[in-house]
Scaffold this motif. Sequence first.
Motif, PDB file in Angstrom:
ATOM      1  N   GLU A 483      -1.644   4.926   8.339  1.00  0.00           N
ATOM      2  CA  GLU A 483      -2.871   5.127   7.563  1.00  0.00           C
ATOM      3  C   GLU A 483      -2.649   4.798   6.080  1.00  0.00           C
ATOM      4  O   GLU A 483      -3.515   4.204   5.437  1.00  0.00           O
ATOM      5  CB  GLU A 483      -3.364   6.573   7.707  1.00  0.00           C
ATOM      6  CG  GLU A 483      -4.076   6.856   9.006  1.00  0.00           C
ATOM      7  CD  GLU A 483      -5.344   6.022   9.156  1.00  0.00           C
ATOM      8  OE1 GLU A 483      -6.116   5.914   8.173  1.00  0.00           O
ATOM      9  OE2 GLU A 483      -5.554   5.435  10.228  1.00  0.00           O
ATOM     10  N   ILE A 484      -1.489   5.173   5.570  1.00  0.00           N
ATOM     11  CA  ILE A 484      -1.180   4.892   4.160  1.00  0.00           C
ATOM     12  C   ILE A 484      -1.088   3.383   3.936  1.00  0.00           C
ATOM     13  O   ILE A 484      -1.655   2.845   2.973  1.00  0.00           O
ATOM     14  CB  ILE A 484       0.126   5.589   3.738  1.00  0.00           C
ATOM     15  CG1 ILE A 484      -0.057   7.109   3.749  1.00  0.00           C
ATOM     16  CG2 ILE A 484       0.578   5.118   2.352  1.00  0.00           C
ATOM     17  CD1 ILE A 484       1.228   7.893   3.541  1.00  0.00           C
ATOM     18  N   LEU A 485      -0.394   2.674   4.841  1.00  0.00           N
ATOM     19  CA  LEU A 485      -0.262   1.222   4.696  1.00  0.00           C
ATOM     20  C   LEU A 485      -1.592   0.518   4.919  1.00  0.00           C
ATOM     21  O   LEU A 485      -1.912  -0.465   4.229  1.00  0.00           O
ATOM     22  CB  LEU A 485       0.790   0.699   5.680  1.00  0.00           C
ATOM     23  CG  LEU A 485       2.238   1.151   5.415  1.00  0.00           C
ATOM     24  CD1 LEU A 485       3.168   0.658   6.524  1.00  0.00           C
ATOM     25  CD2 LEU A 485       2.726   0.652   4.058  1.00  0.00           C
ATOM     26  N   ARG A 486      -2.388   1.028   5.859  1.00  0.00           N
ATOM     27  CA  ARG A 486      -3.688   0.426   6.146  1.00  0.00           C
ATOM     28  C   ARG A 486      -4.655   0.569   4.967  1.00  0.00           C
ATOM     29  O   ARG A 486      -5.527  -0.283   4.753  1.00  0.00           O
ATOM     30  CB  ARG A 486      -4.300   1.061   7.394  1.00  0.00           C
ATOM     31  CG  ARG A 486      -5.563   0.337   7.895  1.00  0.00           C
ATOM     32  CD  ARG A 486      -6.122   0.968   9.156  1.00  0.00           C
ATOM     33  NE  ARG A 486      -5.173   0.838  10.259  1.00  0.00           N
ATOM     34  CZ  ARG A 486      -4.623   1.869  10.888  1.00  0.00           C
ATOM     35  NH1 ARG A 486      -4.906   3.104  10.527  1.00  0.00           N
ATOM     36  NH2 ARG A 486      -3.770   1.679  11.883  1.00  0.00           N
ATOM     37  N   SER A 487      -4.480   1.655   4.198  1.00  0.00           N
ATOM     38  CA  SER A 487      -5.370   1.901   3.053  1.00  0.00           C
ATOM     39  C   SER A 487      -5.153   0.896   1.929  1.00  0.00           C
ATOM     40  O   SER A 487      -6.003   0.748   1.046  1.00  0.00           O
ATOM     41  CB  SER A 487      -5.160   3.317   2.514  1.00  0.00           C
ATOM     42  OG  SER A 487      -3.901   3.408   1.860  1.00  0.00           O
ATOM     43  N   GLY A 488      -3.991   0.233   1.924  1.00  0.00           N
ATOM     44  CA  GLY A 488      -3.696  -0.759   0.903  1.00  0.00           C
ATOM     45  C   GLY A 488      -3.158  -0.206  -0.401  1.00  0.00           C
ATOM     46  O   GLY A 488      -2.988  -0.952  -1.370  1.00  0.00           O
ATOM     47  N   ILE A 489      -2.845   1.094  -0.459  1.00  0.00           N
ATOM     48  CA  ILE A 489      -2.355   1.679  -1.714  1.00  0.00           C
ATOM     49  C   ILE A 489      -0.838   1.549  -1.857  1.00  0.00           C
ATOM     50  O   ILE A 489      -0.300   1.740  -2.957  1.00  0.00           O
ATOM     51  CB  ILE A 489      -2.737   3.175  -1.828  1.00  0.00           C
ATOM     52  CG1 ILE A 489      -2.069   3.992  -0.701  1.00  0.00           C
ATOM     53  CG2 ILE A 489      -4.243   3.350  -1.841  1.00  0.00           C
ATOM     54  CD1 ILE A 489      -2.251   5.490  -0.840  1.00  0.00           C
ATOM     55  N   ALA A 490      -0.132   1.235  -0.761  1.00  0.00           N
ATOM     56  CA  ALA A 490       1.336   1.227  -0.793  1.00  0.00           C
ATOM     57  C   ALA A 490       1.890  -0.004  -0.091  1.00  0.00           C
ATOM     58  O   ALA A 490       1.241  -0.585   0.784  1.00  0.00           O
ATOM     59  CB  ALA A 490       1.892   2.496  -0.140  1.00  0.00           C
TER      60      ALA A 490
END
Length: 797
Positions: A483-490
């Motif tokens: 979810e973190i990678l999918r959000s594009g923030i990291a």
Amino acid sequence: MIKNYLLIAFRSLQKHISYAVINVVGLSIGLATCLLLITWISHELSYDTFHEKASRIYRASLEYSFGGQTARTAISPTALLPAVQKNFAEVETGVRLYNPSAWTPYVLQKDDKLFQEGRFYFADSTFFDVFTFPLLKGSAKDALTQPNSVVLTRSMAKKYFGSEDVIGKTIMVNNKQEYTVTGLTEDVPSNSLLQYDFIGSFSSLNASKEQIWWSANYETYIVLAPGASITTLFEKTSALVKKELAGELTNPGDYVVYNYIPLTDIYLRSDMSENKAVSDIQYIYIFGAIAMLVLIIACINYINLATARAADRAREVGIRKVVGALRPQLFIQFISESVIVTYMALLMAFLLAKVALPFFNEMTAQPLDSSHFINPAFIITAIAGATVIALVAGAYPAFAITAFKPVSVLKGNFKTSGKGIWLRKSLVVVQFGISIVLTISTMVVIKQLSFIQHKKLGYDKENTVILPLDGQTAKVYEQLKNEILRSGIATHVARAIESPTHINGTYSLNIPGFSNNVGIMVTANAVDPDFIPALGMELITGRNFTENDYIKMRKDTVCSFVLNESTIKEVGLSPEQAIGTFINMHNRKGEIVGVVKDFHFNTLQQKISPLILFTEEQQFHTILIKLKKGDPREALATLKSICNNITPHRPFEYTFLDQEYTAMYRNEERMSQISSTFATLTIIIACLGLFGLVSFSASQKTKEIGIRKVMGASAASVVLLITKDFTRLVILSIVIGIPAAYWIMSQWLNGFAYKTDIGIWPMVLAGISSLLIAFGTASFQAIKAALVNPVDTLRNE
């Protein structure tokens, strides 16, 4: 008689109000500095002295040598305390402490509110018998006897239960176990090494049911029996440990011992890896010296101005001697002036110290209280100290002035002695020499801090968020990561036991066929495949971990290892030889798959030592998230939303990796702030004294200046006449101060394995700035004297 002395003293000070103000202001700044620094020093020296048995409390600290490498740490195993209590009469009682929340903060729940706590300790039921933390409610004997019992501090009781009676209430810990409140203590004093919010019963832990010698994760404190010898206890303990670990210590020279460190020595004199924030006795010496130097500079002002005014007082002394005054009586008169000035300065110093205390607390990060200033013992000590200062500072001027011969004085033949002039010049050199030393020292400390901040560490610490990883989070970690990678923030999400600023786990390493089959001690950290790329580490040879390495670990318990350069150098391998070599790290067997470039995983005071990264999923405690570059606020808001959705069992709390790195040098940062502040004060005090001396010199040359101006001298030449001697003195102080500062800071920098060079610029800048400030101070008064109309100064001639 005394009344008469005081009256004359007040009149003299009133007549020469400018000199009195300079003396009072200079002394008050010096005394205020001393009051603040002595208060801080007293607080630092008082750590853990409040315990009733403080003089008999010792901590057992592990020291071991393996393969010729020696390490010392503050921890010990569960078996040590029961063994020494059972076998040795020297041990009156003892307690084991453990703070697992330091690794992964505990989640505490009260009703529907979640809190994250990092000071949840566990302790044996003897905790309150060893340490003096009085219980406000509950029984000291029984509070920690039953499993799942907990003692709270007053502030935590208020946080979780408000004004309710806490005894018998329950708190849910880590979403799985209710703890019953069995005691309430006052908040822990700021001068306690042990800082807790919760103390749970040690019997709540599975570790309480086993006694293991080799796995050391706990703190052990013992109370020495009255009259017993700690040396004898150490010898007996060493023999016991050697017997218990005989099967483990098979190589010649290997050993394990437990050193008993006095509790009151740990905070300032520890020379081992500590898991608590400690200081260093070196800072006591440094800031004690600064306090004395600032005070000395302030006292020099009084001596200089008093002796400079000797000529003005000569006629007064001559007349008094003619009419029968004895030298002791005159001495008392002039000492009275010194006492009045010093007491006035002391009163102002208390006011300045109280006003400055909040700013000083911010610098030192200590909650010092102004109530310390109204403590009767402190006030009496301050008055006694001020009296000594008054006598010491006033003694020479009093002796010098009362030694005047009335015949010479009244005939008009009196001249200021060359000895007095040389004394004043010497003291000016001392003043500015001290100021220059402190200024250069401050610049070097700031330069080293800048070096630390910009040093290439071997990994990228920027834009890296650190989150705790507990058992429940581990179950949904893959979902959280995706979810973190999918959000594009990291760009990366990684796991490890510890972040790269705090890798402390120590293991034995053996590589058959190398280093004569004798193992070495290494630091190690379990990581996942994303750890190395997330932190931008550089692989010299071999490869990074892959998912297959973890499958192999889960299926066959075979590890994969990535070693740093220091490890392969230590065991005598080349990077190419290392790849594919089988090793045994503390019973974890497997092969080396890669070699990573050395990176700093400790402070720059220590050289990079052997380090191993390895595969072992069940040990992960930390999540590292590499955010994309840019403003982190929006990314953090998104991250919070994701975490609250996927891991609602714990509050969203985080730190940044670069903040953790900066925190490692908090003592050096405080030293920089304090030394820069007081270096500025020394320059201000020295300039006050210089201002007074130039004023006096100008007043003594009033008629000479008038004649020179009548003869055509320019204002600039008059200014040069007055300031040239003082400028020479400052230049001399620079010549003396620079080598002294260079030596002092060289010694300080030697405490860092990686350090900046002192360089020429701190000395050049300190010298030029001191010279400009001194010249500006002297010129101000000199210009004022040069602009006076000569008619006004010569009309009476």
